[in-house]
Scaffold this motif. Sequence first.
Motif, PDB file in Angstrom:
ATOM      1  N   UNK A   1      26.422  35.426  -1.699  1.00 24.89           N
ATOM      2  CA  UNK A   1      26.496  33.998  -1.383  1.00 24.89           C
ATOM      3  C   UNK A   1      27.447  33.740  -0.221  1.00 24.89           C
ATOM      4  N   UNK A   2      28.466  34.582  -0.080  1.00 25.34           N
ATOM      5  CA  UNK A   2      29.434  34.424   1.005  1.00 25.34           C
ATOM      6  C   UNK A   2      28.953  35.045   2.316  1.00 25.34           C
ATOM      7  N   UNK A   3      27.777  35.671   2.286  1.00 23.62           N
ATOM      8  CA  UNK A   3      27.206  36.181   3.530  1.00 23.62           C
ATOM      9  C   UNK A   3      27.149  37.684   3.684  1.00 23.62           C
ATOM     10  N   UNK A   4      27.426  38.445   2.622  1.00 26.28           N
ATOM     11  CA  UNK A   4      27.295  39.903   2.726  1.00 26.28           C
ATOM     12  C   UNK A   4      25.832  40.254   3.001  1.00 26.28           C
ATOM     13  N   UNK A   5      25.630  41.296   3.801  1.00 26.02           N
ATOM     14  CA  UNK A   5      24.271  41.693   4.178  1.00 26.02           C
ATOM     15  C   UNK A   5      23.625  42.587   3.129  1.00 26.02           C
ATOM     16  N   UNK A   6      24.424  43.112   2.207  1.00 20.59           N
ATOM     17  CA  UNK A   6      23.893  44.005   1.181  1.00 20.59           C
ATOM     18  C   UNK A   6      25.047  44.685   0.470  1.00 20.59           C
TER      19      UNK A   6
END
Length: 130
Positions: A99-104
Amino acid sequence: MPDPSSITVLIIDDNDVSRSMLRHILANEKYRVVGEAGNGRLGLELAERLKPNIVCLDINMPAPNGIEVLRQLKETLPQAEVLMVTGNNDRNSVMEAMQLGAAGYIVKPFNPTTLLRTLEQAVAKLRTDA
């Protein structure tokens, strides 16, 4: 897919063995590991200075933890793709990171094939966001 040697990677993990394994797997595939940090504070300093394309970030570290580091990275380096590294498949932490923007995310112990597939997805995302 771009030449892996054009992709810069920063590893932030408090576990020496994990950092070493990640570095070894990435180097075998010709990715450029430009820095390593054993804690979140140093990791943030290196990220600001080195401006890597990809950050491999451990979730479970002493303060600041990986989630807090991710928050700060997304503010200071929004163009970088962050892959969360976790030793426990804690769904809440993984969901929060996404949700905070991690790509994976990459689960320890590392499976090189899965790791590289996840990294390639983040690299593809780099190119589409650019």
